[in-house]
Structure formats: C-alpha cells, structure tokens
Design an enzyme around this catalytic site. Structure first.
Site, PDB file in Angstrom:
ATOM      1  N   ASN A  96       0.866  -1.174   0.000  1.00 56.04           N
ATOM      2  CA  ASN A  96       0.000   0.000   0.000  1.00 56.04           C
ATOM      3  C   ASN A  96       0.907   1.229   0.000  1.00 56.04           C
ATOM      4  O   ASN A  96       1.505   1.560   1.020  1.00 56.04           O
ATOM      5  CB  ASN A  96      -0.888  -0.020   1.262  1.00 56.04           C
ATOM      6  CG  ASN A  96      -1.723   1.240   1.390  1.00 56.04           C
ATOM      7  OD1 ASN A  96      -1.748   2.074   0.492  1.00 56.04           O
ATOM      8  ND2 ASN A  96      -2.403   1.371   2.527  1.00 56.04           N
TER       9      ASN A  96
ATOM     10  N   LYS B 224       0.140   4.230  -0.233  1.00 58.16           N
ATOM     11  CA  LYS B 224      -0.474   5.418   0.373  1.00 58.16           C
ATOM     12  C   LYS B 224      -0.224   6.642  -0.521  1.00 58.16           C
ATOM     13  O   LYS B 224      -0.226   6.503  -1.749  1.00 58.16           O
ATOM     14  CB  LYS B 224       0.037   5.605   1.806  1.00 58.16           C
ATOM     15  CG  LYS B 224      -0.153   4.325   2.637  1.00 58.16           C
ATOM     16  CD  LYS B 224       0.100   4.507   4.095  1.00 58.16           C
ATOM     17  CE  LYS B 224      -0.094   3.178   4.811  1.00 58.16           C
ATOM     18  NZ  LYS B 224       0.072   3.292   6.268  1.00 58.16           N
TER      19      LYS B 224
ATOM     20  N   HIS C 191      -9.373   1.259   5.309  1.00 62.30           N
ATOM     21  CA  HIS C 191      -8.088   1.517   5.961  1.00 62.30           C
ATOM     22  C   HIS C 191      -8.289   2.510   7.111  1.00 62.30           C
ATOM     23  O   HIS C 191      -9.089   3.442   6.998  1.00 62.30           O
ATOM     24  CB  HIS C 191      -7.077   2.061   4.950  1.00 62.30           C
ATOM     25  CG  HIS C 191      -5.674   2.022   5.469  1.00 62.30           C
ATOM     26  ND1 HIS C 191      -5.201   2.942   6.378  1.00 62.30           N
ATOM     27  CD2 HIS C 191      -4.663   1.143   5.254  1.00 62.30           C
ATOM     28  CE1 HIS C 191      -3.946   2.637   6.685  1.00 62.30           C
ATOM     29  NE2 HIS C 191      -3.597   1.548   6.017  1.00 62.30           N
TER      30      HIS C 191
ATOM     31  N   GLU D 299      -6.624   4.922   8.047  1.00 61.51           N
ATOM     32  CA  GLU D 299      -6.392   6.325   7.684  1.00 61.51           C
ATOM     33  C   GLU D 299      -7.636   6.929   7.042  1.00 61.51           C
ATOM     34  O   GLU D 299      -7.923   8.112   7.236  1.00 61.51           O
ATOM     35  CB  GLU D 299      -5.156   6.425   6.771  1.00 61.51           C
ATOM     36  CG  GLU D 299      -3.884   6.188   7.577  1.00 61.51           C
ATOM     37  CD  GLU D 299      -2.753   5.535   6.811  1.00 61.51           C
ATOM     38  OE1 GLU D 299      -2.763   5.539   5.568  1.00 61.51           O
ATOM     39  OE2 GLU D 299      -1.839   5.007   7.478  1.00 61.51           O
TER      40      GLU D 299
ATOM     41  N   GLU E 210      -5.089  -4.828  10.682  1.00 60.04           N
ATOM     42  CA  GLU E 210      -4.072  -3.798  10.869  1.00 60.04           C
ATOM     43  C   GLU E 210      -4.336  -3.068  12.178  1.00 60.04           C
ATOM     44  O   GLU E 210      -5.139  -2.109  12.205  1.00 60.04           O
ATOM     45  CB  GLU E 210      -4.129  -2.784   9.712  1.00 60.04           C
ATOM     46  CG  GLU E 210      -3.839  -3.370   8.352  1.00 60.04           C
ATOM     47  CD  GLU E 210      -3.262  -2.336   7.406  1.00 60.04           C
ATOM     48  OE1 GLU E 210      -2.173  -2.581   6.880  1.00 60.04           O
ATOM     49  OE2 GLU E 210      -3.870  -1.267   7.205  1.00 60.04           O
TER      50      GLU E 210
ATOM     51  N   GLY F  95       2.878   2.292  10.783  1.00 62.00           N
ATOM     52  CA  GLY F  95       3.853   3.377  10.637  1.00 62.00           C
ATOM     53  C   GLY F  95       4.612   3.716  11.899  1.00 62.00           C
ATOM     54  O   GLY F  95       5.267   4.751  11.975  1.00 62.00           O
TER      55      GLY F  95
ATOM     56  N   SER G  94       3.736  -2.116  10.334  1.00 61.72           N
ATOM     57  CA  SER G  94       5.186  -2.192  10.552  1.00 61.72           C
ATOM     58  C   SER G  94       5.792  -3.540  10.167  1.00 61.72           C
ATOM     59  O   SER G  94       6.731  -4.013  10.805  1.00 61.72           O
ATOM     60  CB  SER G  94       5.536  -1.833  12.002  1.00 61.72           C
ATOM     61  OG  SER G  94       5.182  -0.489  12.271  1.00 61.72           O
TER      62      SER G  94
HETATM   63  P1  13P Z   1       3.332   0.386   7.607  1.00 63.83           P
HETATM   64  O1  13P Z   1       3.797  -0.921   6.999  1.00 63.83           O
HETATM   65  O2  13P Z   1       4.067   1.581   7.095  1.00 63.83           O
HETATM   66  O3  13P Z   1       3.261   0.294   9.099  1.00 63.83           O
HETATM   67  O4  13P Z   1       1.808   0.613   7.094  1.00 63.83           O
HETATM   68  C1  13P Z   1       0.911  -0.432   7.203  1.00 63.83           C
HETATM   69  C2  13P Z   1      -0.324  -0.087   6.487  1.00 63.83           C
HETATM   70  O5  13P Z   1      -1.072   0.797   6.880  1.00 63.83           O
HETATM   71  C3  13P Z   1      -0.621  -0.831   5.243  1.00 63.83           C
HETATM   72  O6  13P Z   1      -1.911  -0.572   4.793  1.00 63.83           O
END
Ligand code: 13P
Length: 255
Positions: free
Chosen positions: A9, A11, A95, A97, A167, A173, A212
C-alpha cells in the site's frame, strides 16, 4: 490450502519516476518467486502507468479506495467499474487512515465492499483496533463490529474470494509491529468469527497482517498458521525490502 498475498500500500507516495523504478526493481526480484500472490496499490493517478509497467509479470494491481456510486455527479470520485476497466484486481477499503481522516463508517465501508463484489473486484477489507481500544481490552469487539457490518448486509459468502487485512492502528507506521503471537490470536479470532456463519468460507479467506511489517519481522509473522501474507506500507516503497517480504511469505507457506 490458502495462497498468501503480499500487497504494497503505497499510500500518498509516488511519482512517474518512482513507478518505473520500483516496479522494474520488483519485477527482477520476484520473477522466480512461486507460491505467493503479489500486488501493489499506488495512488490512483499512477494506476494505469503501473499496470503497464507491471504487464507480463506476476505483480497485480490494486487501488486504495473506491466510491459507492458507479457514475454521475460525484466530483473527485472513482468508481469500481472504472477500476475494473483499467485492469485492477484488488481494492483496499476501510483503511484506518480513511476511517480516521475521512470519517468513513462501518456502514459506508460495507457499501464499498458490496459495490466491489458486484464489479468483480476483490475487496481488501482493513480492520483493527486503536491503541486505546487495545489497552481497554476491546480488540476482539472492535474487529467483530467491523466484520459484522459486512456480515449483516451480505452474509458470510461475501468473504468468498475476498481479503481481510488485520491492521492494529497502533502498529501502523510506528515501527512497533504486533508480535507474531498477538497477531495470530486476533487472526484466529477473525477466522472463528466468520466460521460461526460459514466454516468453509472462513477456512479459505485470506487474512493479511499489516502494521510495521518489514524485511526483518516478516518470516516470523508468516510462520503463524492464520497469517496469510501482509499489507505493507513503508517497506513496500523499496523493491529489495518488499521482495524479502514476498519471498518470506512464499517460503513460510511451503514449509
Ligand atoms: P506500515 O507498513 O508503514 O506500518 O503501514 C501499514 C499499512 O497501513 C498498510 O496498509
């Protein structure tokens, strides 16, 4: 036997140059990998370019969002049929976010799930608890509520040929992944929750872990019986790191 899926992803990251470089690098790294499905989800504006760049390889394409409408006066939106039209296979929905910054509700996400199934696209439904919910012992309740939004409207068959990504928000992150044991416990809960409705569907649904995941912790996470690959953020922006994760998933499920 479930086939793991490792999906990047991206982002809000990328450029025309990065699409070319990253996909070229990835093609070289993963061309001989067998036993793991591979996908990337760049920003919308680069999907068509990425699709061409990945053509003839094992790298599938996914989008990071979709609208619930198929056409009409919905400025700025992208429909499921448009994504299908340009050769997308997967679409990430729910997600954290988007739940947080765009106030997406469980109900809206269930509508997105339905529209994707109708269009013949594979939803990658993200679920997971915040740090506060985790500390309050609400992890299972939150995951159940997020799954139930889909189960109530579409029933367990909706999860046939669909993907769930667990997640935990506190792991995204932050560099602080869930431990393999922690993740496995929640993945088992998710599978058992769906099994209450339909054991066959529960046994085949892909449940990715996200939060992560990196080249160093992937293999141990994938050694867990209910972890079927990963949804990778930061580490998917480097071809070599992402390839290590893909190879770890392929290896773990061969063993
Ligand atoms: P990270 O791997 O950067 O922690 O992000 C995970 C994520 O949100 C994947 O959708």
């Amino acid at each position: 036997m479930r086939h793991p899926l490792v999906m990047g992803n991206w982002k809000l990251n990328g450029s025309r140059h990065m699409v070319n470089e990253l996909i070229d690098g990835l093609r070289k790294e993963v061309s001989s990998v067998d036993g793991c499905d591979i996908a990337i989800a760049p920003p919308f504006i680069y999907l068509d370019q990425a699709k061409h760049q990945a053509s003839g390889s094992r790298i599938m394409l996914g989008a990071q969002n979709v609208d619930i409408n198929l056409s009409g006066a919905f400025t700025g939106e992208t429909s499921a049929n448009m994504l299908k039209d340009i050769g997308m296979k997967y679409v990430i929905i729910g997600h954290s976010e988007r739940r947080t910054y765009h106030k997406e509700s469980d109900e809206l996400i269930a509508e997105k799930f339905a529209i994707l199934k109708e269009a013949g696209l594979i939803p990658v439904l993200c679920i997971g608890e915040t740090e506060a919910e985790n500390e309050a012992g609400q992890t299972e309740a939150v995951c159940a509520r997020q799954l139930d939004a889909v189960l109530k409207t579409m029933g367990a068959p909706a999860f046939e040929n669909s993907v769930i990504a667990y997640e935990p928000v506190w792991a995204i992150g932050t560099g602080k992944s869930a431990t393999p044991a922690q993740a496995q416990a929640v993945h088992k809960f998710i599978r058992d929750h769906i099994a209450k409705h339909d054991a066959k569907v529960a046994a085949q649904v892909i449940i990715q872990y996200g939060g992560s995941v990196n080249a160093g912790n992937a293999a141990e996470l994938f050694s867990q019986p209910d972890i079927d690959g990963a949804l990778v953020g930061g580490a998917s922006l480097k071809a070599d790191a992402f390839a290590v994760i893909v190879k770890a998933a392929a290896e773990a499920k061969k063993a």
